[in-house]
Design an enzyme around this catalytic site. Structure first.
Site, PDB file in Angstrom:
ATOM      1  N   GLU A 261       0.846  -1.198   0.000  1.00 50.90           N
ATOM      2  CA  GLU A 261       0.000   0.000   0.000  1.00 50.90           C
ATOM      3  C   GLU A 261       0.880   1.247   0.000  1.00 50.90           C
ATOM      4  OE1 GLU A 261      -2.841  -0.117   3.175  1.00 50.90           O
ATOM      5  OE2 GLU A 261      -3.769  -1.977   2.507  1.00 50.90           O
ATOM      6  N   HIS A 279      -8.331   1.007   1.784  1.00 47.23           N
ATOM      7  CA  HIS A 279      -8.086   0.937   3.225  1.00 47.23           C
ATOM      8  C   HIS A 279      -8.988   1.920   3.983  1.00 47.23           C
ATOM      9  CE1 HIS A 279      -4.786  -0.476   6.208  1.00 47.23           C
ATOM     10  NE2 HIS A 279      -5.939  -0.302   6.839  1.00 47.23           N
TER      11      HIS A 279
END
Length: 526
Positions: A261, A279
């Site tokens: 990420e 997220h």
């Protein structure tokens, strides 16, 4: 003393307000580089972060005063916890502030993948009317398999049961009693894989859980299973999941987290069976405010009162436990410091034996403080966070034993046995009306309270010492506040512990050691 806290990420202003209301000086400075953070952090006692700041070993090395790092959220992958512990810094997170938000997102993702809502939304916005293309499935009467049944997993279970789902769970730490309380059927992982229509992950990422849904695990799942991950990236082998989806074995997946990420590219992107969000598990205004408030309250409480809450590298001590533990922690401080100051040889092992009432309490903080006290004589930077690391680095074996039945006449007793290169040292203590007392040194029994300045004397059990010692101290204008005596066997002799009003210099200590029956004499400070 005024404490200072740095907030290095964007978070609710409520955090700064809480710190300031507690009298803690606060600087809010988000968006710093590692070098900029290193330049600033040296002046701060606390660091409050979210996910943007990475606290590296370099940062901890620069943080000379840092006592606590607080993460407003659950995940602490951006904090080097080994470096924090080695530098004596407590790491805290806020596991409950965003629990409902994350659980709700997991349920929403499950519904989205079950009814193909994102794809249907995109199609409808494009002016199409592809009603037959987006045939979904009901969740009612289906089996939801939870991998991880902790705080968030238990909330998901509750919500899923409200949707009339049957919930089964795999969690090595889930007791039978807790499973019954949650109305969850506790199963082994292979059972869960073979039975679940939906699988939702709610476990931290560690060596035991990395790729818990591997290629082999996915092959064991029920055909047509749908998988939800709002926990941590890395729990699923993403390439294997892609293959399982393309083969038709896995009907779909809903993912809020990814192995790398920010996930700007991923093997699962572009698959119409996969629902993705960036997220967002904790991304509600309520959760953001909750975690900011919680981290500020926890950090302030630690800095001002020593209360340890939701710590990841030190035993947590709630406010309620802190009140019960306080006299024992005072005793632990004295036992550790006393033991450390009377030992001159290299330590090979330390055993802490708890007897009686103390066994009913959380003894981990007590052990940490004893260990810190022992090591502080040799390592000035030792504290209750890094003491276990220092002990391990020095090859010191640490052991803790408990016995609710006391072997002595005391209702509670803590005995510290230290093995050194040249022998063994035993020191034990208890509480009298919540006041610490040393009651055993080796085979010598005594009852001693410790003052700021103490004189420790091991001597042959012969007449005359008290008079000679009293005269020598009197001649040097040293006043005796308390005098504690204890007798052992012929081998150990006797002990004298004197509380004195002022410290003594090296010359006087040498002269005390020259008295005829004195075996050794030491200054002690508490």
């Amino acid at each position: 003393m005024t404490f200072k806290v740095l907030i290095s990420d964007k978070m609710s202003p409520k955090a700064a307000e809480i710190f300031e209301a507690a009298g803690i000086e606060t600087l809010v400075k988000p968006g710093m580089t590692e070098d900029e953070l290193c330049a600033v952090i040296k002046d701060y006692d606390g660091l409050a972060i979210r996910s943007a700041t990475t606290v590296t070993p370099k940062v901890f090395k620069a943080a000379k005063k840092l006592k606590v790092v607080g993460r407003a959220g659950i995940g602490t992958d951006n904090i080097d916890k080994n470096a924090a512990t080695a530098n004596g810094v407590v790491v805290m997170n806020t596991p409950f502030g965003n629990s409902i938000t994350t659980a709700e997102h997991a349920i929403a993702m499950m519904m989205a993948v079950a009814r193909k809502i994102p794809a249907a939304n995109e199609s409808t916005h494009a002016g199409k009317w592809e009603k037959s293309k987006f045939m979904g499935v009901e969740v009612a009467s289906k089996t939801l398999g939870l991998i991880g049944c902790g705080n968030i997993g238990s909330i998901v279970a509750d919500r899923a049961q409200g949707l009339k789902m049957k919930v089964i769970g795999y969690d090595p730490f889930l007791s039978a009693e807790r499973a019954a309380e949650l109305n969850i059927e506790k199963v082994e992982l292979d059972q869960l894989l073979s039975r679940a229509d939906f699988i939702s992950l709610h476990t931290p990422l560690n060596d035991a859980t990395r790729n818990i849904l591997s290629k082999e695990a996915l092959a064991k799942t029920k055909a047509g299973v749908r998988i939800v991950n709002c926990a941590r990236g890395g729990l699923i082998d993403e390439t294997a999941l892609k293959e399982a989806i393309e083969s038709g074995h896995v009907a779909g997946a809903a993912l809020d987290v990814f192995e790398k990420e920010p996930a700007t590219d991923n093997v699962l992107f572009g698959l119409e069976q996969v629902v993705c969000t960036p997220h967002l598990g904790a991304s509600t205004s309520e959760a953001q405010e909750n975690v900011a408030i919680q981290v500020a309250e926890q950090m302030a409480d630690y800095l001002l009162n020593g209360t340890v809450t939701n710590a990841l590298n030190i035993p947590s001590v709630s406010a309620e436990d802190a009140a019960k533990l306080k006299p024992y922690l005072d005793l632990a401080e004295q036992l550790g410091s006393f033991s450390g100051q009377i030992i001159d040889d290299g330590i090979t092992s330390i055993n802490i034996d708890f007897e009686g009432n103390v066994c009913k309490l959380n003894t981990k903080p007590i052990s940490s403080i004893i260990l810190k006290g022992i090591l502080s004589n040799a390592v000035t930077s030792a504290n209750m966070v890094n003491a276990p690391v220092i002990a391990k680095e020095r090859g010191i074996e640490m052991k803790e034993t408990k016995s609710e039945a006391t072997k002595s006449s005391f209702q509670t007793l803590i005995r510290v046995t230290i093995k050194t290169d040249k022998g063994e040292v035993v020191v034990a203590g208890t509480l009298f009306n919540d006041k610490p007392r040393i009651v055993e040194v080796g085979s010598v029994r005594l009852e001693a309270s410790l003052g700021t300045n103490m004189l420790y004397i091991n001597n042959e059990d012969k007449p005359g010492l008290i008079g000679e010692l009293g005269k020598l101290l009197g001649d040097n204008k040293v006043n005796i506040a308390n005098f504690h005596l204890g007798r052992g066997d012929k081998k150990t002799g006797a002990l004298a512990l004197l509380e004195i009003d002022n410290t003594i210099d090296d010359t006087l200590l040498v002269n005390i050691g020259k008295l005829p029956s004195v075996i050794c004499a030491k200054r002690l400070a508490f």
